[in-house]
Design a protein around this motif. Structure first.
Motif, PDB file in Angstrom:
ATOM      1  N   ARG A 154       0.868  -1.178   0.000  1.00 10.27           N
ATOM      2  CA  ARG A 154       0.000   0.000   0.000  1.00 10.27           C
ATOM      3  C   ARG A 154       0.902   1.225   0.000  1.00 10.27           C
ATOM      4  O   ARG A 154       1.844   1.314   0.782  1.00 10.27           O
ATOM      5  CB  ARG A 154      -0.887  -0.005   1.245  1.00 10.27           C
ATOM      6  N   VAL A 155       0.610   2.168  -0.891  1.00 11.62           N
ATOM      7  CA  VAL A 155       1.386   3.396  -1.004  1.00 11.62           C
ATOM      8  C   VAL A 155       0.440   4.573  -0.813  1.00 11.62           C
ATOM      9  O   VAL A 155      -0.618   4.630  -1.438  1.00 11.62           O
ATOM     10  CB  VAL A 155       2.081   3.501  -2.381  1.00 11.62           C
ATOM     11  N   GLU A 156       0.805   5.478   0.078  1.00  9.23           N
ATOM     12  CA  GLU A 156       0.021   6.683   0.297  1.00  9.23           C
ATOM     13  C   GLU A 156       0.895   7.911   0.064  1.00  9.23           C
ATOM     14  O   GLU A 156       2.091   7.904   0.364  1.00  9.23           O
ATOM     15  CB  GLU A 156      -0.524   6.742   1.726  1.00  9.23           C
ATOM     16  N   TYR A 157       0.263   8.936  -0.444  1.00 13.97           N
ATOM     17  CA  TYR A 157       0.928  10.215  -0.673  1.00 13.97           C
ATOM     18  C   TYR A 157       0.306  11.239   0.265  1.00 13.97           C
ATOM     19  O   TYR A 157      -0.907  11.253   0.466  1.00 13.97           O
ATOM     20  CB  TYR A 157       0.743  10.662  -2.121  1.00 13.97           C
ATOM     21  N   SER A 158       1.152  12.086   0.846  1.00 12.44           N
ATOM     22  CA  SER A 158       0.672  13.128   1.750  1.00 12.44           C
ATOM     23  C   SER A 158       1.572  14.349   1.595  1.00 12.44           C
ATOM     24  O   SER A 158       2.664  14.268   1.016  1.00 12.44           O
ATOM     25  CB  SER A 158       0.690  12.639   3.199  1.00 12.44           C
ATOM     26  N   LEU A 159       1.098  15.460   2.114  1.00 11.82           N
ATOM     27  CA  LEU A 159       1.902  16.676   2.096  1.00 11.82           C
ATOM     28  C   LEU A 159       2.900  16.647   3.252  1.00 11.82           C
ATOM     29  O   LEU A 159       2.576  16.216   4.354  1.00 11.82           O
ATOM     30  CB  LEU A 159       1.018  17.912   2.222  1.00 11.82           C
ATOM     31  N   THR A 160       4.102  17.082   2.973  1.00 12.36           N
ATOM     32  CA  THR A 160       5.104  17.283   4.014  1.00 12.36           C
ATOM     33  C   THR A 160       4.782  18.598   4.729  1.00 12.36           C
ATOM     34  O   THR A 160       3.906  19.348   4.276  1.00 12.36           O
ATOM     35  CB  THR A 160       6.508  17.377   3.403  1.00 12.36           C
ATOM     36  N   PRO A 161       5.456  18.926   5.818  1.00 13.65           N
ATOM     37  CA  PRO A 161       5.238  20.243   6.428  1.00 13.65           C
ATOM     38  C   PRO A 161       5.461  21.387   5.425  1.00 13.65           C
ATOM     39  O   PRO A 161       4.715  22.369   5.433  1.00 13.65           O
ATOM     40  CB  PRO A 161       6.258  20.279   7.569  1.00 13.65           C
ATOM     41  N   LEU A 162       6.440  21.239   4.561  1.00  7.89           N
ATOM     42  CA  LEU A 162       6.669  22.241   3.518  1.00  7.89           C
ATOM     43  C   LEU A 162       5.474  22.301   2.567  1.00  7.89           C
ATOM     44  O   LEU A 162       5.042  23.385   2.149  1.00  7.89           O
ATOM     45  CB  LEU A 162       7.946  21.889   2.749  1.00  7.89           C
TER      46      LEU A 162
END
Length: 116
Positions: free
Chosen positions: A77-85
């Protein structure tokens, strides 16, 4: 990044390198809600091919605004999310989105009038 001298002069050039193109702003919007899997993003962004979506996600990841998490499961399973930047960039883009919403009808009307 293109690496030209403009980056020494204008922060806008750096920002455009990160989010420029047809799909990157849409990706930032999709990921600002919550972490998403590739298929979820593809369903949200109708019209984007798998190849273009993967390329844009890789570019945003290389820029440091998107994080790709691979979970050791079968199947993986691969998820993409925003970093703090990325979260900070999404916040900076929100006024642009609000401006577009505020003037949507006028802008679309102008574009349609210029085509005919």
């Amino acid at each position: 990044m293109s690496g030209d001298a403009d980056h020494d002069v204008c922060g806008m050039s750096v920002a455009i390198d990160v989010v420029g193109g047809k799909w990157k702003l849409h990706l930032m919007w999709a990921l600002s809600a919550r972490p998403q899997r590739f298929g979820e993003i593809r369903r949200l962004l109708t019209g984007v091919s798998e190849k273009v979506l993967a390329e844009n996600l890789r570019h945003l990841e290389a820029s440091g605004v998107v994080h790709r998490e691979v979970y050791p499961e079968v199947p993986p399973r691969v998820e993409y999310s925003l970093t703090p930047l990325g979260v900070e960039l999404a916040a900076a883009l929100r006024p642009l989105e609000e401006w577009g919403e505020r003037y949507r009808n006028e802008l679309v009307g102008n574009l349609l009038a210029s085509v005919t």
